[in-house]
Design a protein around this motif. Structure first.
Motif, PDB file in Angstrom:
ATOM      1  N   ILE A   1       0.910  -1.210   0.116  1.00  0.00           N
ATOM      2  CA  ILE A   1       0.249   0.295   0.130  1.00  0.00           C
ATOM      3  C   ILE A   1       0.915   1.240  -0.124  1.00  0.00           C
ATOM      4  O   ILE A   1       0.549   2.141  -0.634  1.00  0.00           O
ATOM      5  CB  ILE A   1      -0.990   0.043   1.205  1.00  0.00           C
ATOM      6  CG1 ILE A   1      -2.048   0.893   0.762  1.00  0.00           C
ATOM      7  CG2 ILE A   1      -0.441   0.241   2.507  1.00  0.00           C
ATOM      8  CD1 ILE A   1      -3.126   0.640  -0.091  1.00  0.00           C
TER       9      ILE A   1
ATOM     10  N   LYS B   1       2.222   1.813  -3.449  1.00  0.00           N
ATOM     11  CA  LYS B   1       0.926   2.351  -4.374  1.00  0.00           C
ATOM     12  C   LYS B   1       0.557   3.842  -3.824  1.00  0.00           C
ATOM     13  O   LYS B   1       0.678   4.711  -4.959  1.00  0.00           O
ATOM     14  CB  LYS B   1      -0.355   1.507  -3.906  1.00  0.00           C
ATOM     15  CG  LYS B   1      -0.514   0.250  -4.620  1.00  0.00           C
ATOM     16  CD  LYS B   1      -1.149   0.444  -5.886  1.00  0.00           C
ATOM     17  CE  LYS B   1      -1.284  -0.992  -6.731  1.00  0.00           C
ATOM     18  NZ  LYS B   1      -1.476  -0.786  -8.310  1.00  0.00           N
TER      19      LYS B   1
ATOM     20  N   PHE C   1      -6.915   5.136  -6.141  1.00  0.00           N
ATOM     21  CA  PHE C   1      -6.052   4.790  -4.855  1.00  0.00           C
ATOM     22  C   PHE C   1      -6.992   4.608  -3.368  1.00  0.00           C
ATOM     23  O   PHE C   1      -6.955   3.470  -3.118  1.00  0.00           O
ATOM     24  CB  PHE C   1      -4.990   5.897  -4.564  1.00  0.00           C
ATOM     25  CG  PHE C   1      -4.092   5.367  -3.276  1.00  0.00           C
ATOM     26  CD1 PHE C   1      -3.149   4.510  -3.315  1.00  0.00           C
ATOM     27  CD2 PHE C   1      -4.478   6.090  -1.850  1.00  0.00           C
ATOM     28  CE1 PHE C   1      -2.612   4.021  -1.932  1.00  0.00           C
ATOM     29  CE2 PHE C   1      -3.906   5.805  -0.777  1.00  0.00           C
ATOM     30  CZ  PHE C   1      -2.891   4.614  -0.976  1.00  0.00           C
TER      31      PHE C   1
ATOM     32  N   ASP D   1     -10.026   1.797  -4.740  1.00  0.00           N
ATOM     33  CA  ASP D   1      -9.782   0.360  -5.021  1.00  0.00           C
ATOM     34  C   ASP D   1      -8.540  -0.253  -4.273  1.00  0.00           C
ATOM     35  O   ASP D   1      -8.759  -1.097  -3.673  1.00  0.00           O
ATOM     36  CB  ASP D   1      -9.264   0.441  -6.731  1.00  0.00           C
ATOM     37  CG  ASP D   1     -10.249   0.793  -7.578  1.00  0.00           C
ATOM     38  OD1 ASP D   1     -11.587   0.804  -7.057  1.00  0.00           O
ATOM     39  OD2 ASP D   1      -9.842   1.160  -8.642  1.00  0.00           O
ATOM     40  N   ASP D   2      -7.595   0.688  -3.992  1.00  0.00           N
ATOM     41  CA  ASP D   2      -6.317   0.185  -3.367  1.00  0.00           C
ATOM     42  C   ASP D   2      -6.775   0.243  -1.722  1.00  0.00           C
ATOM     43  O   ASP D   2      -6.569  -0.960  -1.019  1.00  0.00           O
ATOM     44  CB  ASP D   2      -5.050   0.726  -3.632  1.00  0.00           C
ATOM     45  CG  ASP D   2      -4.678   0.537  -5.187  1.00  0.00           C
ATOM     46  OD1 ASP D   2      -4.962  -0.343  -5.621  1.00  0.00           O
ATOM     47  OD2 ASP D   2      -4.155   1.683  -5.586  1.00  0.00           O
TER      48      ASP D   2
ATOM     49  N   TRP E   1      -8.950  -2.995  -0.894  1.00  0.00           N
ATOM     50  CA  TRP E   1      -7.828  -4.195  -0.472  1.00  0.00           C
ATOM     51  C   TRP E   1      -7.229  -4.105   0.857  1.00  0.00           C
ATOM     52  O   TRP E   1      -7.292  -4.836   1.713  1.00  0.00           O
ATOM     53  CB  TRP E   1      -6.863  -4.187  -1.672  1.00  0.00           C
ATOM     54  CG  TRP E   1      -7.571  -4.999  -3.015  1.00  0.00           C
ATOM     55  CD1 TRP E   1      -7.833  -4.530  -4.107  1.00  0.00           C
ATOM     56  CD2 TRP E   1      -7.638  -6.580  -3.084  1.00  0.00           C
ATOM     57  NE1 TRP E   1      -8.215  -5.526  -4.915  1.00  0.00           N
ATOM     58  CE2 TRP E   1      -8.216  -6.459  -4.396  1.00  0.00           C
ATOM     59  CE3 TRP E   1      -7.449  -7.800  -2.286  1.00  0.00           C
ATOM     60  CZ2 TRP E   1      -8.428  -7.946  -4.783  1.00  0.00           C
ATOM     61  CZ3 TRP E   1      -7.479  -8.941  -2.920  1.00  0.00           C
ATOM     62  CH2 TRP E   1      -7.998  -8.672  -4.081  1.00  0.00           C
ATOM     63  N   TYR E   2      -6.773  -2.922   1.017  1.00  0.00           N
ATOM     64  CA  TYR E   2      -5.940  -2.446   2.109  1.00  0.00           C
ATOM     65  C   TYR E   2      -6.716  -2.688   3.421  1.00  0.00           C
ATOM     66  O   TYR E   2      -6.485  -3.690   4.290  1.00  0.00           O
ATOM     67  CB  TYR E   2      -5.014  -1.358   2.152  1.00  0.00           C
ATOM     68  CG  TYR E   2      -3.987  -1.238   3.371  1.00  0.00           C
ATOM     69  CD1 TYR E   2      -2.959  -2.173   3.324  1.00  0.00           C
ATOM     70  CD2 TYR E   2      -4.364  -0.451   4.183  1.00  0.00           C
ATOM     71  CE1 TYR E   2      -2.122  -2.001   4.363  1.00  0.00           C
ATOM     72  CE2 TYR E   2      -3.360  -0.276   5.463  1.00  0.00           C
ATOM     73  CZ  TYR E   2      -2.367  -1.255   5.346  1.00  0.00           C
ATOM     74  OH  TYR E   2      -1.406  -1.254   6.644  1.00  0.00           O
TER      75      TYR E   2
ATOM     76  N   GLN F   1       4.867  -5.670  -4.290  1.00  0.00           N
ATOM     77  CA  GLN F   1       4.059  -5.634  -5.703  1.00  0.00           C
ATOM     78  C   GLN F   1       3.712  -6.918  -6.483  1.00  0.00           C
ATOM     79  O   GLN F   1       2.531  -7.158  -6.637  1.00  0.00           O
ATOM     80  CB  GLN F   1       4.665  -4.481  -6.611  1.00  0.00           C
ATOM     81  CG  GLN F   1       3.812  -4.221  -7.761  1.00  0.00           C
ATOM     82  CD  GLN F   1       2.943  -2.986  -7.389  1.00  0.00           C
ATOM     83  OE1 GLN F   1       3.393  -1.960  -6.943  1.00  0.00           O
ATOM     84  NE2 GLN F   1       1.556  -3.301  -7.580  1.00  0.00           N
TER      85      GLN F   1
END
Length: 875
Positions: free
Chosen positions: A606, A609, A636, A639-640, A644-645, A717
RNA sequence: GGGCGCGUAGCUCAGUGGUAGAGCGCUUGCUUCACACGCAAGAGGUCACAGGUUCGAUACCUGUCGUGCCCA
């Protein structure tokens, strides 16, 4: 504290604006050691209300300003309004008339008092709207074009230009609006194609038989004809040059002249010449010393010169004249045609070209350096293509008519002697004529509003005084405006700025497009399709409006406004709000984030990213690519960070409660950085959320702009790519057979090699949760992995996923599924192999591209192999 | 007449010399303890057309068609 699950922009926005302003954050730091960044706001009409175009432009400027402020620059955004001469006068005039007051009765001074009163009362409306938008302007430097200081600058400029011979007064044909009763400059006239009639008239020859046929779209001007012109080489007319014709109805004898201006192709090749009522005829009249006969007056009615038609309105006169000509039998024919007709930009009335005594700026000498500044790149246009529009105009520039026959504006500092008629142009009114000491009176006219707007970048900073602001903030960094105002404003600012300060007024001209309605039409009052940004803000919040406008804009391109986009943006605000709400809910009372250690894959991932996002956004903001930058932080966060995070940390904290303090610190750290990146776009929600998290400093708007974090070399990654691929594939299998999310199932994961397996297992717990597995058996292909018969098969990066479902999986169906995947993979493989087989590709393509293709090939080969085996197993 | 844009998923639009992305809409499944303004999985595009440059073009060049704007 219980927090609502829905973010309410309305409840927080006002609060933070007041907070920022009271703390003085809008003012520049005045730190001489810091880089300077300054913008002067294009002054909206003081009478106006904010429209969506303003909202877009002010959002862009605020993004730049907030970005540079966070970078630590000495940042100034100077706000102000424009007195908008004609427009404001019309508005107040209308108001007075509705009260039964005629401005001519109360006189000039009383009327101007009324305008000022009106300005004090309503003139602040648009500025309050600018506030609502969140614009971080320095209100202590608020300016108005009619302020004393700015008026002084106007006088100074006029006097100096006059002394330099760059301002003159003369009789000239100008664009006259019979409704506004004032002259207009060329660019204040809007040309529109309209249907009209081309009437062919026979002008009988004087002293001989026959006639000349002339064609005209404006028969009423014939009363002012003083010649008929033909092309000197036109064989049809050549023999008549120097002869005379009689103008019907008034029986005036006028010459037939030869002029190369005449287009032999148009009409009959012979044209009537009316020097007092047509700009081209005026030029011709000058060349041939023709008399000017004014038959239409400033009120649009026929003058005494029009004889029997005196007093008729131009339209009535046209009808009457046509009727009379018809009766005379001099109309040969009439043709319908479409021609370009000039209209007053302000009121829409058809322009009447009239000869009158006006003041002009001699623009050619000013245009030369203005052209050079852009050609040399000293001033840059974004997008660059607008340079051409600017240079074309500058190269063909015409003198600028600057006098306006209205009351509201900067009065021309010219004084006329009542005795000897001497003209005195001076900074202060002379007591008497310097030549004959007779009494003097000031010119009645005021200056074109754009005359004062042209000085805006430096007049607002105190010029002609040598002020600190002028030294520190001029030249300004960026001028942000709409492309349709390049001629009116940008060009003139460059001319005046260079001439009077010796420096460019701004380094960059940033141009935005028009904001149209959802169907792509221009927003206009008459269509009633305008969108009031205040309504939008009321409904969705200023942040949502800002983000929506920015997301759908690229420099110089028009865009369409739609509520759906604003709604989408407000949903994003809500999403971010809820993410932060989740983080907060997990923070223990009095939690203080510690220095984070990034000891697992998702943390490293993360931050990587985040680093990429930071880097890209910083570059894009410097390049004025606001849409790109906004998209980067949007993706960011949603989505990230959210998808996910946060989900990964939920599992991580459950599995490793002993390190949850570090995980929470990570969550807070990444959130804070991301909020800062988002702040220029959505200042309110980011402040609200930043304040609600543990933080250092008083406000996010003065927090430092993020810079990328130092990270040790790592494979996070790649690992995450593999993990995500595996999870997606497994979820896909579940969805394929509609497994309810609550149903835990058994998965078999088979990696192609030990390395992939190791990568997967680093996130084993997360994978188990995210694919909702009962349990997972992990295998490496080479080590005799099981070959479940009744199972769904999925291939992902580096391996396969099996979902054994006894009784559900039909072997034939599953075979077909695998077959289909094989075909797909085969097609991709063939493409890559064809590319790699090409020697020229391997020789000439850049190395990373070849490497990537090779990598792709390997992955596809492995995938094919897996699928083949699987297909055989299913036999 | 001259100049400048635009033509990419059903709609509105990003985007890049290595054969495509978003939002909305659509289909399927879910009230999973931040968010149903949500989550997960999907369908959907010969990137207007024709040439050219290139190992490779949706992207660069030329032309055509459609469309919009500015100037004369």
């Amino acid at each position: 504290m219980e927090l609502s699950s829905q973010y309410s922009a309305r409840d927080v926005e006002h609060k933070w604006y007041t907070f920022w302003r009271e703390r003085g954050y809008f003012k520049p730091s005045m730190d001489p050691s810091a880089p300077t960044f300054s913008i002067v706001m294009p002054p909206p009409n003081v009478t106006g209300v904010l429209h969506v175009g303003h909202a877009l432009n002010n959002t862009w400027q605020d993004i730049l300003i907030r970005f540079h402020r966070m970078l630590g620059d000495n940042t100034l955004w100077l706000p102000g309004t424009d007195h908008a001469g004609i427009h404001t006068q019309m508005k107040v005039d209308e108001l007075l008339r509705s009260q039964g007051i005629d401005r001519r009765e109360i006189g000039r001074e009383a009327f101007i008092d009324e305008v000022w009163r009106w300005k004090e009362k309503y003139g602040g409306e648009i500025l309050r709207q600018v506030e609502k938008l969140g614009a971080s302007v320095d209100w202590s430097r608020l300016r108005f074009t009619m302020d004393q200081g700015l008026s002084k600058a106007v006088t100074e400029v006029f006097v100096r230009l006059y002394e330099e011979g760059l301002i003159y007064r003369g009789y000239y044909i100008t664009n006259w609006c019979v409704s506004c009763r004032t002259a207009l400059s060329d660019i204040e006239v809007e040309h529109e194609d309209e249907p009209g009639t081309l009437t062919y008239l026979r002008y009988p020859l004087d002293q001989e038989e026959g006639f000349v046929v002339v064609a005209t779209t404006r028969p009423e001007t014939m009363l002012g004809d003083t010649a008929v012109a033909v092309h000197p080489d036109d064989p049809r007319w050549k023999h008549l040059i120097g002869h005379h014709v009689r103008v019907p109805l008034i029986d005036r004898v006028i010459p037939i002249i030869a002029d190369a201006y005449v287009d032999p192709e148009y009409g009959t090749g012979a044209v009537k010449v009316t020097p007092a009522h047509d700009p081209n005829d005026f030029q011709m009249g000058q060349r041939h010393h023709l008399p000017q006969i004014q038959v239409i007056g400033e009120d649009g009615r026929m003058t005494e010169e029009a004889g029997a038609y005196q007093g008729l309105d131009r339209q009535q006169a046209r009808a009457q004249i046509l009727q009379d000509l018809e009766a005379l039998g001099v109309i040969e024919k009439a043709e319908a045609l479409v021609h370009s007709v000039g209209h007053c930009e302000k009121c829409g009335t058809v322009i009447e070209p009239l000869v009158s005594l006006q003041w002009f700026v001699r623009t050619a000498p000013l245009a030369e350096p203005a052209l050079a500044a852009v050609r040399s790149g000293d001033i840059q246009f974004v997008p660059q293509r607008f340079e051409k529009i600017y240079t074309n105009w500058m190269e063909n520039i015409r003198d600028w008519c600057i006098s306006r026959q209205i009351w509201w504006g900067h009065r021309i500092p010219a004084y006329y002697c009542d005795h000897c008629h001497e003209v005195t142009v001076a900074r202060t009114a002379p007591d008497s004529c310097p030549v004959c000491h007779g009494p003097v009176h000031q010119d009645e006219d005021v200056l074109d509003t754009w005359f004062s707007s042209a000085l805006w970048p430096f007049s607002t900073m105190g010029w002609p005084e040598e002020t600190t602001d002028l030294a520190m903030f001029y030249p300004t960094s960026v001028l942000s405006t709409a492309y349709d105002i390049i001629f009116f404003w940008v060009a003139r600012m460059v001319m005046q700025g260079l001439h009077f300060t010796g420096e460019r007024p701004f380094a960059t001209v940033l141009l935005h497009g028009l904001v149209r309605d959802s169907q792509g039409r221009k927003m206009s009052k008459s269509l009633g399709n305008g969108v009031d940004p205040m309504d939008v803000i009321e409904k969705y919040g200023a942040d949502a409006l800002r983000l929506a406008l920015v997301l759908s804009s690229a420099p110089g391109n028009d865009q369409r406004y739609s509520d759906e986009r604003v709604e989408a943006a407000s949903r994003f605000a809500n999403k971010v709000y809820n993410a932060i709400r989740y983080v907060r809910m997990n923070l223990p009372e009095g939690f203080t984030p510690q220095a984070v250690t990034m000891d697992n894959v998702e943390d490293l991932w993360i931050v990587q990213k985040l680093n990429q996002t930071t880097q890209h956004m910083t570059e894009w903001l410097k390049d004025f690519e606001f849409g790109q930058a906004a998209r980067a932080i949007y993706d960011f966060l949603w989505d990230d960070y959210c998808d996910w995070y946060i989900e990964l940390t939920k599992i991580h904290m459950r599995e490793n409660p002993e390190t949850s303090s570090n995980t929470l610190s990570m969550l807070v750290f990444v959130a804070e950085q991301a909020l800062k990146l988002l702040h220029p776009f959505m200042p309110f929600v980011t402040e609200e959320l930043w304040q609600s998290l543990p933080h250092q400093g008083d406000s996010i708007m003065v927090a430092p702009w993020p810079s990328p974090q130092n990270l040790p070399a790592n494979r996070a990654q790649d690992v995450m790519d593999r993990v995500q691929s595996l999870i997606r594939t497994a979820r896909n299998l579940r969805a394929e057979v509609n497994l309810p999310p609550g149903q835990r199932v058994h998965f078999q994961m088979v990696a192609d090699d030990a390395e992939t397996l190791a990568d997967w297992q680093m996130e084993a717990a997360a994978i188990r949760e995210m694919v909702r597995a009962q349990d997972i058996s992990w295998h490496v292909k080479a080590e005799g992995a099981p070959k479940p018969h009744h199972a769904l098969t999925g291939v992902c990066q580096g391996g396969s996923v099996y979902l054994p479902l006894e009784g559900i999986v039909d072997l034939a169906v599953e075979q077909a599924r695998v077959q289909k995947t094989m075909e797909q993979t085969q097609r991709e493989l063939e493409r890559v192999e064809k590319q790699l087989a090409d020697q020229k590709f391997r020789e000439r393509a850049p190395e990373p591209v070849v490497a990537k293709a090779q990598e792709q090939r390997l992955e596809l080969v492995a995938r094919m192999e897996r699928l083949k085996e699987r297909w055989e197993d299913l036999q």
